[in-house]
Scaffold this motif. Sequence first.
Motif, PDB file in Angstrom:
ATOM      1  N   SER A 106       0.809  -1.218   0.000  1.00 49.28           N
ATOM      2  CA  SER A 106       0.000   0.000   0.000  1.00 49.28           C
ATOM      3  C   SER A 106       0.838   1.261   0.000  1.00 49.28           C
ATOM      4  O   SER A 106       0.473   2.267  -0.626  1.00 49.28           O
ATOM      5  N   ALA A 138      -5.372  -2.566   4.143  1.00 52.23           N
ATOM      6  CA  ALA A 138      -4.238  -1.762   3.689  1.00 52.23           C
ATOM      7  C   ALA A 138      -4.252  -0.368   4.284  1.00 52.23           C
ATOM      8  O   ALA A 138      -3.400   0.460   3.952  1.00 52.23           O
ATOM      9  N   SER A 165      -9.778  -0.188   1.150  1.00 50.79           N
ATOM     10  CA  SER A 165      -9.095  -1.403   0.689  1.00 50.79           C
ATOM     11  C   SER A 165      -9.874  -2.630   1.137  1.00 50.79           C
ATOM     12  O   SER A 165     -10.850  -2.526   1.898  1.00 50.79           O
ATOM     13  N   THR A 186      -1.616  -4.701   2.550  1.00 50.24           N
ATOM     14  CA  THR A 186      -2.253  -4.583   1.247  1.00 50.24           C
ATOM     15  C   THR A 186      -3.300  -5.678   1.158  1.00 50.24           C
ATOM     16  O   THR A 186      -3.437  -6.501   2.075  1.00 50.24           O
TER      17      THR A 186
END
Length: 450
Positions: A23, A61, A141, A439
């Motif tokens: 990220s 993330a 995310s 992420t």
Amino acid sequence: MDPTPLGRQALEIWLSGVDAVRSERLLQSAVRRKGDRIAICDEQFSLPDIGKIAVVGGGKAGAGMAAALENVLGQQLLDEKVTGWINVPADCVRPLHKIHLHAARPAGVNEPTAEGVAGANQILEIVEQLGPRDLCLVLISGGGSALLPAPVPEISLADKQDVTRFLMHAGATIHELNTVRKQLSRIKGGGLLRHCRAGRTISLLISDVIGDPLDIIASGPTVEDHSTAADAIAVLEKYAGSPPDVPQTVLDYLKQSETEKSPHAAALSPVTNHVIGNNRMAVAAAAARARELGYAVHDLGSDNAGEANECGIELANLCRSIRDDHQIVAPPVCVISGGEPVVHVVPTDKPRKGGRNQQLVLAALDVLWHDGLPRIAILSGGTDGEDGPTDAAGALADAGILEKAVENNLDPRSYLAINDSYTFFDACGGLIKTGPTHTNVMDLRVAVIS
């Protein structure tokens, strides 16, 4: 874990894919500051013209995105203009300068919690206090749906938890799950945007959904919802959802909403949504590393869904046909694919633990059990570092891991039958443990054939 040389290369290729979608890297590519101007994707802003900058959102993330954004903005700007709140898993919390990272759920428990509700309410309060000169940056995310729970008043958190568990255990897709979630939420399905009073809102998204549909990623907090209560009812009917599995209050609320004008139809504030990271990026980076290591690449794309057992069987058979018959391309070959299968959780009274990636690899190992896995290594892992309610990202199967399984008298089929893949791979050293990667672009699979 002590993989064979082939297994180590599979792991190296997989890690290259994960590293490409971290990220921090994605955020720094999307947001840049030069003097008193800030560029966000393809838009330019003059900082003196902006009042406050609110940074809100949620997802696995979120911590990395927020930290990278603080680095880009700089301490003086943070002190003068920025306030922020991001809901993240508990093991992602760390102190930042101005953006608060809120533990919205425990690590490895992908369900809405009271802590998540409290954080979502705080986010709504922040955006409601913005004005026409203010800029709202929304960092979204994968995992955001569970991390941003804000049930409508008619539905309790317990009701939301029950329907979420039911659909996940029934094998519902992320599209189906989020179709229901949006109808029961004040923040999903454009809800955050309906509360926001900022003159300008920009949402930066890291996608964990096949095809990157904006309304499905984290259930679309900044995206107009075109689904309806009738669509949510159809999802529940597909999986025979009824009391006590699905609370009667949920069914009553959805049926009532069918005949009323949805609040989701309200006008939304101006917004731009940008997908800054997705599974295709991870697959491309993994493929590039495989070529550097001397492999021909067979790329199966990023839109692979299906059932985990079936996906594992198909991957094992493909690897064997490439190795033995040189089908498609002659070895050495690296087969790479992305996506997100589902697991059909079977009822059992026995203790069990696992995730879709571990289940997929165990199903592949079962196909190749009597083969001995010479010249093949198969790996599947969640790019977020989580696979189901476990501390593993996924699993690796190679000749050495199969040998240890045989030595320990492990029968893959008995573990597959009750979704107990974690126990199997824990006993033979096949688990991949990365911790939070900050992420989340779905799963990445790597199979190498020498």
